[in-house]
Design a protein around this motif. Sequence first.
Motif, PDB file in Angstrom:
ATOM      1  N   UNK A  96     -57.538  25.729  -1.943  1.00  0.00           N
ATOM      2  CA  UNK A  96     -56.351  24.568  -2.327  1.00  0.00           C
ATOM      3  C   UNK A  96     -54.915  25.365  -2.615  1.00  0.00           C
ATOM      4  N   UNK A  97     -55.022  26.430  -3.067  1.00  0.00           N
ATOM      5  CA  UNK A  97     -53.935  27.070  -3.541  1.00  0.00           C
ATOM      6  C   UNK A  97     -53.961  28.671  -3.289  1.00  0.00           C
ATOM      7  N   UNK A  98     -52.799  29.627  -3.521  1.00  0.00           N
ATOM      8  CA  UNK A  98     -52.895  30.886  -3.610  1.00  0.00           C
ATOM      9  C   UNK A  98     -54.012  31.296  -4.711  1.00  0.00           C
ATOM     10  N   UNK A  99     -53.704  30.585  -6.113  1.00  0.00           N
ATOM     11  CA  UNK A  99     -54.241  31.164  -7.179  1.00  0.00           C
ATOM     12  C   UNK A  99     -55.824  30.960  -7.153  1.00  0.00           C
ATOM     13  N   UNK A 100     -56.145  29.742  -6.536  1.00  0.00           N
ATOM     14  CA  UNK A 100     -57.684  29.341  -6.077  1.00  0.00           C
ATOM     15  C   UNK A 100     -58.444  30.612  -5.294  1.00  0.00           C
ATOM     16  N   UNK A 101     -57.764  31.375  -4.569  1.00  0.00           N
ATOM     17  CA  UNK A 101     -58.334  32.382  -3.896  1.00  0.00           C
ATOM     18  C   UNK A 101     -58.899  33.470  -4.768  1.00  0.00           C
ATOM     19  N   UNK A 117     -58.356  40.866   2.936  1.00  0.00           N
ATOM     20  CA  UNK A 117     -58.164  39.518   2.796  1.00  0.00           C
ATOM     21  C   UNK A 117     -56.900  39.229   2.312  1.00  0.00           C
ATOM     22  N   UNK A 118     -56.566  39.968   1.089  1.00  0.00           N
ATOM     23  CA  UNK A 118     -55.205  39.687   0.395  1.00  0.00           C
ATOM     24  C   UNK A 118     -54.174  39.847   1.301  1.00  0.00           C
ATOM     25  N   UNK A 157     -49.509  35.576   5.619  1.00  0.00           N
ATOM     26  CA  UNK A 157     -49.349  34.154   5.795  1.00  0.00           C
ATOM     27  C   UNK A 157     -48.271  33.594   4.821  1.00  0.00           C
ATOM     28  N   UNK A 158     -48.284  34.140   3.810  1.00  0.00           N
ATOM     29  CA  UNK A 158     -47.111  33.550   2.866  1.00  0.00           C
ATOM     30  C   UNK A 158     -45.798  34.197   2.963  1.00  0.00           C
ATOM     31  N   UNK A 159     -45.707  34.661   3.801  1.00  0.00           N
ATOM     32  CA  UNK A 159     -44.198  35.277   4.531  1.00  0.00           C
ATOM     33  C   UNK A 159     -43.919  36.817   3.923  1.00  0.00           C
ATOM     34  N   UNK A 160     -45.028  37.457   3.512  1.00  0.00           N
ATOM     35  CA  UNK A 160     -44.838  38.741   3.039  1.00  0.00           C
ATOM     36  C   UNK A 160     -44.818  39.800   3.943  1.00  0.00           C
ATOM     37  N   UNK A 161     -43.789  40.845   3.981  1.00  0.00           N
ATOM     38  CA  UNK A 161     -43.485  41.797   4.875  1.00  0.00           C
ATOM     39  C   UNK A 161     -43.512  42.972   4.428  1.00  0.00           C
ATOM     40  N   UNK A 162     -43.792  44.246   5.031  1.00  0.00           N
ATOM     41  CA  UNK A 162     -43.701  45.545   4.428  1.00  0.00           C
ATOM     42  C   UNK A 162     -41.953  45.953   4.108  1.00  0.00           C
ATOM     43  N   UNK A 220     -54.845  41.452  12.743  1.00  0.00           N
ATOM     44  CA  UNK A 220     -53.934  40.468  13.319  1.00  0.00           C
ATOM     45  C   UNK A 220     -53.830  40.326  14.826  1.00  0.00           C
ATOM     46  N   UNK A 221     -53.810  41.495  15.157  1.00  0.00           N
ATOM     47  CA  UNK A 221     -53.453  41.697  16.647  1.00  0.00           C
ATOM     48  C   UNK A 221     -54.833  41.550  17.424  1.00  0.00           C
ATOM     49  N   UNK A 222     -56.003  41.496  16.933  1.00  0.00           N
ATOM     50  CA  UNK A 222     -57.189  41.185  17.522  1.00  0.00           C
ATOM     51  C   UNK A 222     -57.952  39.861  17.129  1.00  0.00           C
ATOM     52  N   UNK A 223     -57.513  38.957  18.065  1.00  0.00           N
ATOM     53  CA  UNK A 223     -58.290  37.664  17.896  1.00  0.00           C
ATOM     54  C   UNK A 223     -59.674  37.502  17.750  1.00  0.00           C
ATOM     55  N   UNK A 224     -60.222  38.142  18.735  1.00  0.00           N
ATOM     56  CA  UNK A 224     -61.544  38.487  19.060  1.00  0.00           C
ATOM     57  C   UNK A 224     -62.450  38.780  17.553  1.00  0.00           C
TER      58      UNK A 224
END
Length: 208
Positions: free
Chosen positions: A51-56, A176-177, A183-188, A100-104
């Motif tokens: 339901x939320x990031x914290x729920x993870x 997973x994290x 997904x939350x907009x994080x970038x290197x 992420x670049x390997x949908x299969x």
Amino acid sequence: MSSSQQDKEQALALAGVFQAAALVHQLSNKGMVSQDSFETSIGSIIETSPDSTLAVYGGSTEGMALGIRTLQSFVNKEPDTSAHILRYAMSILYLEKRLRKDPQMLSAIGQRLEQVKIQSHHFSTTHENVIANIASLYQDTISTFSFRIQVQGEPNILRQNSNAEKVRALLFAGIRSAILWHQLGGRRWKLLLGRKKISRALDEISRH
């Protein structure tokens, strides 16, 4: 979502990456880990519809204390930050990008994770059978990339099958994290150029 809330959620997901890296370092050198942190990190793999990031992370920041502290020491450039932990964290972020670049492969992982979830309901999240299943999933998927994370530690510890399985499961938790962070907009580049913003977000998380 406000920008400060987004900063906090990104920081929490990134702390998940650093917690997995810190636990790999702990386990490979001492043969044991902080159980609360371990349960939270492994639990995050099975939480696929939160339901939320914290729920993870179990709905509370308590089990994330190690990751928050480790990430804080990195963004503040504290001298005692482990180079091994940093290398594991950066490697996890790189592997997440490859995945992420390997949908299969992503689809195959999603299907296998459903089996892991069912298994975790019969046993417990950190039961040896569940850990072995996650480790096997990591080997069948992420480990097939040409880039592999070289874990350094005590050979006697790493030679034990149960420890090797825990390491793989923790690396999977880190990925997973890393997926959540992206997904939350994080970038290197934000990790390298936005340290103050991450530090402020971690301070806010720690106060609650």
